[in-house]
Design a protein around this motif. Sequence first.
Motif, PDB file in Angstrom:
ATOM      1  N   PRO A  26      71.600 -14.011 106.971  1.00 55.47           N
ATOM      2  CA  PRO A  26      71.076 -15.162 105.367  1.00 55.47           C
ATOM      3  C   PRO A  26      70.080 -15.308 105.492  1.00 55.47           C
ATOM      4  N   ARG A  27      68.938 -14.655 105.783  1.00 51.69           N
ATOM      5  CA  ARG A  27      67.538 -14.384 106.077  1.00 51.69           C
ATOM      6  C   ARG A  27      67.264 -13.568 105.385  1.00 51.69           C
ATOM      7  N   ASN A  28      67.394 -12.750 104.677  1.00 49.74           N
ATOM      8  CA  ASN A  28      67.332 -11.336 104.468  1.00 49.74           C
ATOM      9  C   ASN A  28      66.509 -11.467 103.454  1.00 49.74           C
ATOM     10  N   CYS A  29      66.267 -10.186 102.713  1.00 49.38           N
ATOM     11  CA  CYS A  29      65.266 -10.192 101.668  1.00 49.38           C
ATOM     12  C   CYS A  29      66.122 -10.175 100.767  1.00 49.38           C
ATOM     13  N   ILE A  30      65.576 -11.255  99.379  1.00 48.30           N
ATOM     14  CA  ILE A  30      67.342 -11.510  98.104  1.00 48.30           C
ATOM     15  C   ILE A  30      66.687 -10.360  97.152  1.00 48.30           C
ATOM     16  N   GLY A  31      65.589 -10.035  97.986  1.00 50.72           N
ATOM     17  CA  GLY A  31      64.527  -8.601  96.239  1.00 50.72           C
ATOM     18  C   GLY A  31      65.311  -7.398  96.482  1.00 50.72           C
ATOM     19  N   GLN A  32      65.855  -6.530  97.684  1.00 53.33           N
ATOM     20  CA  GLN A  32      65.639  -5.368  98.077  1.00 53.33           C
ATOM     21  C   GLN A  32      66.386  -5.025  97.340  1.00 53.33           C
ATOM     22  N   LYS A  33      67.297  -4.858  96.919  1.00 50.55           N
ATOM     23  CA  LYS A  33      67.391  -4.044  95.446  1.00 50.55           C
ATOM     24  C   LYS A  33      66.752  -3.738  94.266  1.00 50.55           C
ATOM     25  N   PHE A  34      65.998  -5.042  93.807  1.00 52.06           N
ATOM     26  CA  PHE A  34      65.429  -4.550  93.191  1.00 52.06           C
ATOM     27  C   PHE A  34      63.873  -3.852  93.201  1.00 52.06           C
ATOM     28  N   ALA A  35      63.769  -3.837  95.143  1.00 48.24           N
ATOM     29  CA  ALA A  35      62.472  -3.374  95.273  1.00 48.24           C
ATOM     30  C   ALA A  35      62.545  -1.622  95.285  1.00 48.24           C
ATOM     31  N   VAL A  36      63.965  -1.102  95.338  1.00 43.88           N
ATOM     32  CA  VAL A  36      64.898  -0.533  95.629  1.00 43.88           C
ATOM     33  C   VAL A  36      64.954   0.736  94.005  1.00 43.88           C
ATOM     34  N   MET A  37      64.652  -0.025  93.367  1.00 33.23           N
ATOM     35  CA  MET A  37      64.959  -0.339  91.880  1.00 33.23           C
ATOM     36  C   MET A  37      63.560   0.484  91.249  1.00 33.23           C
ATOM     37  N   GLU A  38      62.474  -0.576  91.952  1.00 34.24           N
ATOM     38  CA  GLU A  38      60.776  -0.131  91.292  1.00 34.24           C
ATOM     39  C   GLU A  38      60.084   1.071  92.468  1.00 34.24           C
ATOM     40  N   GLU A  39      60.726   1.453  93.327  1.00 32.22           N
ATOM     41  CA  GLU A  39      60.337   2.762  94.267  1.00 32.22           C
ATOM     42  C   GLU A  39      60.875   3.320  93.730  1.00 32.22           C
ATOM     43  N   LYS A  40      62.351   3.448  93.352  1.00 29.85           N
ATOM     44  CA  LYS A  40      62.970   5.076  93.115  1.00 29.85           C
ATOM     45  C   LYS A  40      61.703   4.499  90.888  1.00 29.85           C
ATOM     46  N   THR A  41      62.047   4.113  90.345  1.00 27.95           N
ATOM     47  CA  THR A  41      61.754   4.205  89.321  1.00 27.95           C
ATOM     48  C   THR A  41      59.427   5.119  89.192  1.00 27.95           C
ATOM     49  N   GLY A  43      56.938  -9.576  96.692  1.00 23.81           N
ATOM     50  CA  GLY A  43      57.406  -8.564  96.639  1.00 23.81           C
ATOM     51  C   GLY A  43      56.491  -6.806  96.250  1.00 23.81           C
ATOM     52  N   HIS A  44      55.752  -7.099  95.266  1.00 24.48           N
ATOM     53  CA  HIS A  44      54.650  -5.848  94.980  1.00 24.48           C
ATOM     54  C   HIS A  44      54.418  -5.723  96.253  1.00 24.48           C
ATOM     55  N   ASP A  45      53.738  -6.605  97.023  1.00 27.14           N
ATOM     56  CA  ASP A  45      53.169  -5.632  98.094  1.00 27.14           C
ATOM     57  C   ASP A  45      53.654  -4.795  98.873  1.00 27.14           C
ATOM     58  N   THR A  46      55.115  -5.466  99.089  1.00 27.82           N
ATOM     59  CA  THR A  46      55.466  -4.725  99.904  1.00 27.82           C
ATOM     60  C   THR A  46      56.274  -2.877  99.503  1.00 27.82           C
ATOM     61  N   THR A  47      56.453  -3.199  98.381  1.00 32.25           N
ATOM     62  CA  THR A  47      57.071  -2.493  97.889  1.00 32.25           C
ATOM     63  C   THR A  47      55.708  -1.106  97.618  1.00 32.25           C
ATOM     64  N   ALA A  48      54.661  -1.407  97.151  1.00 27.26           N
ATOM     65  CA  ALA A  48      53.091  -0.819  97.145  1.00 27.26           C
ATOM     66  C   ALA A  48      53.258  -0.077  98.235  1.00 27.26           C
ATOM     67  N   ALA A  49      53.432  -0.841  99.510  1.00 24.56           N
ATOM     68  CA  ALA A  49      53.088   0.344 101.298  1.00 24.56           C
ATOM     69  C   ALA A  49      53.961   1.115 100.784  1.00 24.56           C
ATOM     70  N   ALA A  50      55.501   0.488 100.662  1.00 26.70           N
ATOM     71  CA  ALA A  50      56.365   1.858 100.512  1.00 26.70           C
ATOM     72  C   ALA A  50      56.301   2.600  99.983  1.00 26.70           C
ATOM     73  N   ILE A  51      56.038   2.898  98.629  1.00 30.08           N
ATOM     74  CA  ILE A  51      55.770   4.272  97.301  1.00 30.08           C
ATOM     75  C   ILE A  51      54.634   4.525  98.714  1.00 30.08           C
ATOM     76  N   ASN A  52      53.396   4.012  98.683  1.00 28.91           N
ATOM     77  CA  ASN A  52      52.478   4.768  99.325  1.00 28.91           C
ATOM     78  C   ASN A  52      52.554   5.427 100.902  1.00 28.91           C
ATOM     79  N   TRP A  53      53.434   4.827 101.424  1.00 24.64           N
ATOM     80  CA  TRP A  53      53.800   5.532 102.938  1.00 24.64           C
ATOM     81  C   TRP A  53      55.220   6.276 101.861  1.00 24.64           C
ATOM     82  N   SER A  54      56.050   6.794 101.716  1.00 27.07           N
ATOM     83  CA  SER A  54      57.005   7.598 101.127  1.00 27.07           C
ATOM     84  C   SER A  54      55.381   8.737 100.756  1.00 27.07           C
ATOM     85  N   LEU A  55      54.772   8.649  99.693  1.00 27.78           N
ATOM     86  CA  LEU A  55      54.116   9.828  98.569  1.00 27.78           C
ATOM     87  C   LEU A  55      53.685  10.477 100.230  1.00 27.78           C
TER      88      LEU A  55
END
Length: 210
Positions: free
Chosen positions: A150-165, A16-28
């Motif tokens: 049924p196999r989607n990411c269970i942490g997607q809401k948490f990931a978006v919250m991390e990215e927003k913050t 989760g942290h790896d994918t979230t960090a990548a998303a923040i990187n791409w956003s910037l």
Amino acid sequence: GGRTVPLKVSHLYLQGHDTTAAAINWSLYLLGSYPEVQRKVDKELDDVFGRSLRPVTLEDMKKLKYLDCVIKETLRIFPSVPLFARSLSEDCEVAGYKISKGTEAVLIPYALHRDPKYFPDPEEFQPERFFPENSKGRHPYAYVPFSAGPRNCIGQKFAVMEEKTILACILRRFWVECNQKREELGLSGDLILRPNNGIWIKLKRRHEEP
């Protein structure tokens, strides 16, 4: 038995942290490349926080609607997980082709998210695509940065919250500039979509510290 639980939990958080960090990187990167979009984010941040540098709250997150669209559009162009596989549990037909049960199917969000039928001018960074009025009627599987079903990411809401913050924390303090062209990034799509050549940005302080 019980010994496997800590391993699963640690895998969840590491991945989760790896994918979230990548998303923040791409956003910037994208915000630094599209100043007109960054100005809209700045206005929203100023409307919500003023010049305060107080911590982001859950109520703040609900108000950061344009930043939410920025994150979604970033994940459309640069999905953190560029491909994933599924084993078909039954025979099916896709675009006139019959596919047998048990076939391993590889889905590629990086390509899927560039279908001009659903995303005109797909290489352009346009967060407005995800305004409610513009998302209406879009096929639910046209956009799958967190997989789907049924196999989607269970942490997607948490990931978006991390990215927003984290993005709100950075962008309330700094203006981002980036002059790298897409072809200079050297994309690598292993488990996580990364720029082989790194992302080079400049940060300029927006306001003086209160």
